[in-house]
Design an enzyme around this catalytic site. Structure first.
Site, PDB file in Angstrom:
ATOM      1  N   SER A 237       0.942  -1.258   0.003  1.00  0.00           N
ATOM      2  CA  SER A 237      -0.147  -0.036  -0.133  1.00  0.00           C
ATOM      3  C   SER A 237       0.906   1.294   0.100  1.00  0.00           C
ATOM      4  CB  SER A 237      -1.045  -0.136   1.399  1.00  0.00           C
ATOM      5  OG  SER A 237      -1.950   1.146   1.112  1.00  0.00           O
ATOM      6  N   HIS A 265      -2.864  -1.079  -3.259  1.00  0.00           N
ATOM      7  CA  HIS A 265      -3.850  -0.253  -2.760  1.00  0.00           C
ATOM      8  C   HIS A 265      -3.932   0.893  -3.711  1.00  0.00           C
ATOM      9  CE1 HIS A 265      -4.176  -2.223   1.448  1.00  0.00           C
ATOM     10  NE2 HIS A 265      -4.698  -2.931   0.486  1.00  0.00           N
ATOM     11  N   ASP A 361      -4.048  -5.167   6.228  1.00  0.00           N
ATOM     12  CA  ASP A 361      -4.475  -6.010   4.832  1.00  0.00           C
ATOM     13  C   ASP A 361      -3.059  -6.815   4.772  1.00  0.00           C
ATOM     14  OD1 ASP A 361      -6.072  -6.884   2.856  1.00  0.00           O
ATOM     15  OD2 ASP A 361      -5.473  -5.391   1.517  1.00  0.00           O
TER      16      ASP A 361
END
EC number: 3.1.1.61
Length: 421
Positions: A237, A265, A361
């Site tokens: 991310s 992301h 995540d």
């Protein structure tokens, strides 16, 4: 994704040394709106607001911000021109690029990341869109807080602490705050717009050697799978585009033996541009994953923004599946669905990497891959822009190694080359 935003409780007093923010945007409406949002957050404060890059460059040393929110398209001096000038005057400055979701702006934003920007914000195309977008407000405040706090930890400065009576976040929940040392500490309110939840506090793992006889800094490590990898899958991310560029610049032809599946992301349009950049640095084909296509060695598949990418077996092949389900871990695409599906399709022949990023995540997916007998490498804290995702993965005790970014590529090359570990 959407979040409920309730009325902010009044501040009970000043915050010691809040995170300092500069807002640079040619729209007076946007500058004023962002300024009001930030002023409602005890941990952060606007110290300067400018309509173009030239004024920001001239003022950056005097205002001494921790974080700059930088628009791309501005008169006199645009964001891309201003970025290296500000970083030259203030090394270590956190710059968050704010741009609308056009292909041109996506290309510029990814170029800005390669020039030293730390992150990006997908800005609504109109001022009214900015005004009404709860998601934009949420992302802006979350990234300013987390990246500002990370910068202070690297500089050895304590984070800003809000007054105890600032109230609970909008959702009525408290979220874990990051300790100055980079670990996860006790919960505290995050202000009016609640940040995405971070992994809960974890007790230190015992230093007794786990299975395989290895441990590091209280984090348990498990042995690598004895199976040769048949897939490389990556989740990342914040800071991910830069980390992926470094990684693929190193591993190049080593991935000719396996397909590579990536969840970064990112919003739509950005992921397509990211794939193009990865193709250039890796010297291998890369594109957004397409529904039903067979995954093949030597090709990089990037999860398209706004959709979850998974894989499943189809006869003797493994194919890409895309779905428009709800966000997972507040993210879409998310890493956990990809990791879970890869574990089912490839089992103990899975090699996974969890790179820099906010949130947790990939934590559950790490456990799933480990249960299937696969191997996971997490990026270490020192080389991560934010040690949220890789830290969460490392603390599961299911990773085989926790490595600096510049050591991950050489390790992947050795593993894919058949080196016994």
């Amino acid at each position: 994704m959407s979040f409920a935003v309730n009325a902010a409780p009044p501040r009970s007093g000043p915050v010691t040394d809040p995170i300092r923010v500069m807002v640079v945007d040619d729209s007076v409406v946007v500058r004023g709106l962002i300024g009001r949002w930030i002023d409602e957050e005890p941990e952060i404060a606007v110290v300067a607001s400018h309509r173009n890059g030239r004024l920001a460059v001239e003022d950056v040393e005097r205002s001494d911000p921790d974080v700059v929110i930088l628009d791309i398209e501005m008169p006199e001096m645009d964001g891309l021109t201003a970025l290296p000038k500000m970083l030259a005057k203030k090394p270590g400055l956190i710059v968050i690029i704010a741009s609308t979701l056009t292909r041109r702006n996506a290309e510029i934003s990814i170029r800005a990341l390669s020039l030293g920007a730390q992150d990006y914000l997908a800005k609504p195309e109109t001022n009214s869109g900015v005004t009404t977008s709860v998601e934009f407000r949420q992302e802006l405040l979350r990234k300013v807080k987390h990246l500002g706090a990370a910068r202070r930890r690297r500089a050895g400065r304590p984070p800003a602490v809000p007054p105890a009576s600032t109230g609970r976040p909008a959702s009525g929940r408290s979220f874990a705050a990051e300790r100055p040392g980079g670990g996860l500490g006790s919960t505290r309110p995050m202000g009016r717009a609640a940040a995405a939840p971070q992994p809960a506090a974890r007790p230190q793992q015992p230093h007794a050697a786990p299975i395989g006889g290895r441990s590091m800094a209280g984090i348990k490590l498990r042995p690598y799978s004895p199976q040769m990898p048949r897939v490389l899958t990556i989740g990342t991310s914040t800071g991910g585009p830069q980390a992926l560029a470094v990684l693929f610049g190193q591993i190049g032809r080593a991935i000719d033996k396996v397909p590579v599946l990536v969840t970064q992301h990112m919003p739509p349009t950005f992921t397509a541009i990211l794939a193009e950049h990865l193709a250039k640095v890796a010297g291998r084909p890369a594109h957004e994953g397409q529904e039903g296509e067979v995954v093949k060695p030597g090709i990089i598949y990037v999860a398209p923004g706004g959709k979850h990418m998974t894989v499943e077996k189809s006869g003797t092949d493994v194919v890409v599946r895309l779905n428009d389900g709800p966000p997972v871990n507040f993210c879409k695409p998310a890493v956990d669905p990809l990791f879970d599906s890869v574990a089912r399709a490839f089992g103990s022949s899975t090699l996974a990497l969890v790179l820099t990023g906010m949130g947790n995540d990939g934590e559950n997916g790490t456990r799933t891959i480990a249960r299937a007998g696969g191997s996971i490498i997490a990026q270490d804290e020192a080389s991560s822009v934010v040690w949220g995702m890789p830290g969460a993965a490392a603390h599961t005790g299911e990773c085989s190694e926790v490595l600096p970014l510049d050591q991950i590529g050489p390790k992947v090359i050795r593993i894919l080359g058949g080196q016994r570990l």
